[in-house]
Design a protein around this motif. Sequence first.
Motif, PDB file in Angstrom:
ATOM      1  N   UNK A  69       0.951  -1.306  -0.123  1.00  0.00           N
ATOM      2  CA  UNK A  69      -0.070   0.119  -0.346  1.00  0.00           C
ATOM      3  C   UNK A  69       1.018   1.199   0.091  1.00  0.00           C
ATOM      4  N   UNK A  70       2.097   1.260   0.732  1.00  0.00           N
ATOM      5  CA  UNK A  70       2.870   2.300   0.806  1.00  0.00           C
ATOM      6  C   UNK A  70       3.524   2.518  -0.795  1.00  0.00           C
ATOM      7  N   UNK A  71       3.784   1.483  -1.147  1.00  0.00           N
ATOM      8  CA  UNK A  71       4.318   1.683  -2.668  1.00  0.00           C
ATOM      9  C   UNK A  71       3.403   2.123  -3.546  1.00  0.00           C
ATOM     10  N   UNK A  72       2.228   1.648  -3.279  1.00  0.00           N
ATOM     11  CA  UNK A  72       0.955   2.247  -3.993  1.00  0.00           C
ATOM     12  C   UNK A  72       0.766   3.688  -4.145  1.00  0.00           C
ATOM     13  N   UNK A  73       0.940   4.050  -2.849  1.00  0.00           N
ATOM     14  CA  UNK A  73       0.887   5.633  -2.449  1.00  0.00           C
ATOM     15  C   UNK A  73       1.742   6.316  -3.107  1.00  0.00           C
ATOM     16  N   UNK A  74       2.983   5.850  -2.931  1.00  0.00           N
ATOM     17  CA  UNK A  74       4.148   6.622  -3.576  1.00  0.00           C
ATOM     18  C   UNK A  74       3.948   6.578  -5.196  1.00  0.00           C
ATOM     19  N   UNK A  75       3.467   5.501  -5.745  1.00  0.00           N
ATOM     20  CA  UNK A  75       3.309   5.639  -7.461  1.00  0.00           C
ATOM     21  C   UNK A  75       1.940   6.798  -7.378  1.00  0.00           C
ATOM     22  N   UNK A  76       1.153   6.550  -6.771  1.00  0.00           N
ATOM     23  CA  UNK A  76       0.125   7.502  -6.990  1.00  0.00           C
ATOM     24  C   UNK A  76       0.663   8.952  -6.620  1.00  0.00           C
ATOM     25  N   UNK A  77       1.410   9.366  -5.747  1.00  0.00           N
ATOM     26  CA  UNK A  77       1.802  10.694  -5.431  1.00  0.00           C
ATOM     27  C   UNK A  77       2.871  11.095  -6.758  1.00  0.00           C
ATOM     28  N   UNK A  78       3.504  10.147  -7.348  1.00  0.00           N
ATOM     29  CA  UNK A  78       4.204  10.347  -8.592  1.00  0.00           C
ATOM     30  C   UNK A  78       3.337  10.666  -9.850  1.00  0.00           C
ATOM     31  N   UNK A  79       2.450  10.037  -9.989  1.00  0.00           N
ATOM     32  CA  UNK A  79       1.479  10.383 -11.097  1.00  0.00           C
ATOM     33  C   UNK A  79       0.707  11.793 -10.719  1.00  0.00           C
ATOM     34  N   UNK A  80       0.371  12.120  -9.309  1.00  0.00           N
ATOM     35  CA  UNK A  80      -0.152  13.258  -9.079  1.00  0.00           C
ATOM     36  C   UNK A  80       0.732  14.496  -9.361  1.00  0.00           C
ATOM     37  N   UNK A  81       2.039  14.174  -9.171  1.00  0.00           N
ATOM     38  CA  UNK A  81       3.002  15.241  -9.527  1.00  0.00           C
ATOM     39  C   UNK A  81       3.351  15.788 -10.810  1.00  0.00           C
ATOM     40  N   UNK A  82       3.103  14.563 -11.695  1.00  0.00           N
ATOM     41  CA  UNK A  82       2.985  14.858 -13.251  1.00  0.00           C
ATOM     42  C   UNK A  82       1.806  15.543 -13.727  1.00  0.00           C
ATOM     43  N   UNK A  83       0.821  14.994 -12.970  1.00  0.00           N
ATOM     44  CA  UNK A  83      -0.579  15.818 -13.513  1.00  0.00           C
ATOM     45  C   UNK A  83      -0.580  17.377 -13.015  1.00  0.00           C
ATOM     46  N   UNK A  84      -0.008  17.503 -12.055  1.00  0.00           N
ATOM     47  CA  UNK A  84       0.064  18.817 -11.232  1.00  0.00           C
ATOM     48  C   UNK A  84       1.091  19.861 -12.088  1.00  0.00           C
ATOM     49  N   UNK A  85       2.216  19.107 -12.397  1.00  0.00           N
ATOM     50  CA  UNK A  85       3.155  19.788 -13.119  1.00  0.00           C
ATOM     51  C   UNK A  85       2.738  20.462 -14.740  1.00  0.00           C
ATOM     52  N   UNK A  86       1.899  19.357 -15.205  1.00  0.00           N
ATOM     53  CA  UNK A  86       1.238  19.674 -16.404  1.00  0.00           C
ATOM     54  C   UNK A  86       0.282  20.698 -16.420  1.00  0.00           C
ATOM     55  N   UNK A  87      -0.450  20.727 -15.441  1.00  0.00           N
ATOM     56  CA  UNK A  87      -1.550  21.841 -15.227  1.00  0.00           C
ATOM     57  C   UNK A  87      -0.893  23.138 -15.026  1.00  0.00           C
ATOM     58  N   UNK A  88       0.158  23.358 -14.108  1.00  0.00           N
ATOM     59  CA  UNK A  88       0.868  24.488 -13.984  1.00  0.00           C
ATOM     60  C   UNK A  88       1.848  24.931 -15.103  1.00  0.00           C
ATOM     61  N   UNK A  89       2.297  24.111 -15.719  1.00  0.00           N
ATOM     62  CA  UNK A  89       3.197  24.479 -16.853  1.00  0.00           C
ATOM     63  C   UNK A  89       2.626  25.610 -17.802  1.00  0.00           C
ATOM     64  N   UNK A  90       3.258  26.494 -18.136  1.00  0.00           N
ATOM     65  CA  UNK A  90       2.929  27.631 -19.161  1.00  0.00           C
ATOM     66  C   UNK A  90       4.089  27.745 -20.192  1.00  0.00           C
ATOM     67  N   UNK A  91       3.798  26.793 -21.219  1.00  0.00           N
ATOM     68  CA  UNK A  91       4.598  26.998 -22.519  1.00  0.00           C
ATOM     69  C   UNK A  91       4.725  28.189 -23.058  1.00  0.00           C
TER      70      UNK A  91
END
Length: 131
Positions: A69-91
Amino acid sequence: MKYLTLLFLLIVACGPTKEDEIQALKDEVIGVHDEVMPKMSELRYARKSLIAQADSLVESDSIKAEMLKSLANDIGEANESMMQWMRNFKPDFEGTDEEVMQYFEDQKKSVQKVKEDMLSSLAKGEEMLED
């Protein structure tokens, strides 16, 4: 002397412009994103698999279930960090050349961190699933 001056002007005129440097940096940032974006589906699959395996072990091996479950949580956080980066990125970020360069330098560091988190958590998750 005349030829040296002409040569100097030619070198300066043909050298990379600030716009070229900005575009190269922007392309580098987007390249890192494009490199790891295909891993998003692998992240989601690994996360679901880890959760399913953890759920099946909750009664018989609660310690391993918590690890999964801890590893699944880490993966979920990594996934969310990409989603957040994409939402905030201003090309199309605008500002002075220095501000734009600094923005893309910061974005490069940020997306590199996202990449490292994604690849690291995915590798750990896949390793645990193979056991």
